[in-house]
Design a protein around this motif. Structure first.
Motif, PDB file in Angstrom:
ATOM      1  N   TYR A  19      20.182  46.058  35.563  1.00 27.04           N
ATOM      2  CA  TYR A  19      19.970  44.693  36.043  1.00 27.04           C
ATOM      3  C   TYR A  19      19.503  43.801  34.894  1.00 27.04           C
ATOM      4  N   TYR A  20      18.563  44.294  34.094  1.00 26.24           N
ATOM      5  CA  TYR A  20      18.105  43.519  32.939  1.00 26.24           C
ATOM      6  C   TYR A  20      19.272  43.202  32.012  1.00 26.24           C
ATOM      7  N   GLU A  21      20.168  44.157  31.869  1.00 21.19           N
ATOM      8  CA  GLU A  21      21.337  43.925  31.024  1.00 21.19           C
ATOM      9  C   GLU A  21      22.244  42.864  31.643  1.00 21.19           C
ATOM     10  N   GLU A  22      22.453  42.929  32.958  1.00 20.06           N
ATOM     11  CA  GLU A  22      23.264  41.911  33.646  1.00 20.06           C
ATOM     12  C   GLU A  22      22.674  40.517  33.453  1.00 20.06           C
ATOM     13  N   ALA A  55       4.923  39.488  35.640  1.00 19.54           N
ATOM     14  CA  ALA A  55       3.950  38.398  35.558  1.00 19.54           C
ATOM     15  C   ALA A  55       4.399  37.168  36.341  1.00 19.54           C
ATOM     16  N   GLY A  56       5.628  37.213  36.863  1.00 17.11           N
ATOM     17  CA  GLY A  56       6.082  36.116  37.709  1.00 17.11           C
ATOM     18  C   GLY A  56       7.163  35.236  37.115  1.00 17.11           C
ATOM     19  N   LEU A  57       7.604  35.529  35.896  1.00 14.66           N
ATOM     20  CA  LEU A  57       8.679  34.732  35.315  1.00 14.66           C
ATOM     21  C   LEU A  57      10.008  35.141  35.920  1.00 14.66           C
ATOM     22  N   THR A  58      10.898  34.195  36.055  1.00 12.12           N
ATOM     23  CA  THR A  58      12.255  34.525  36.477  1.00 12.12           C
ATOM     24  C   THR A  58      12.934  35.260  35.333  1.00 12.12           C
ATOM     25  N   THR A  59      13.989  35.983  35.639  1.00 11.24           N
ATOM     26  CA  THR A  59      14.697  36.684  34.566  1.00 11.24           C
ATOM     27  C   THR A  59      15.296  35.682  33.582  1.00 11.24           C
TER      28      THR A  59
END
Length: 127
Positions: A19-22, A55-59
């Motif tokens: 998912y992080y890669e996507e 921490a709450g940041l969007t990807t």
């Protein structure tokens, strides 16, 4: 290293790494058989990405922060006005969240201190 080893070293499940890669938070090389391949820098980047998201940041914003951190390592990082405005807005939002979390943390610590279980504060370093 393959995705399984990256998952083991970071504690991040392979599905989340994909998912992080996507989302552009990680970039892998692909071998001839299509397997993802990561290097040592990806261990730190994946761990940092998880921390930012938790921490709450969007990807989307986490990617911006990771890219900014990489640029800060360069001699002359660049930043458009649009990006600077977006980061300033996010910085203000983070400050608000930190203030809220600090207030909540202080309330919990005060409550514990007033109970007979105040000794637990020392155990978590909140004294």
């Amino acid at each position: 290293m393959k995705i399984g080893e990256l998952a083991e070293r970071t504690g991040i499940p392979p599905r989340m790494l994909r998912y992080y890669e996507e989302q552009g938070l990680l970039v892998s090389e692909r071998s001839a058989n299509g397997y993802r391949s990561y290097d040592e820098a990806d261990v730190e980047r994946a761990t940092r990405a998880r921390g930012l998201v938790q921490a709450g940041l969007t990807t989307r914003l986490a990617k911006v922060v990771l890219d900014v951190e990489r640029q800060c390592a360069m001699a002359q990082p660049t930043c458009s006005r649009e990006l600077a405005e977006m980061l300033a807005t996010e910085l203000a939002a983070l400050d608000e969240r930190l203030a809220c979390l600090t207030k909540s943390r202080d309330a919990v610590a005060e409550y514990l201190a007033l109970t007979r279980n105040g000794d637990l504060l020392r155990a978590v370093g909140a004294a």
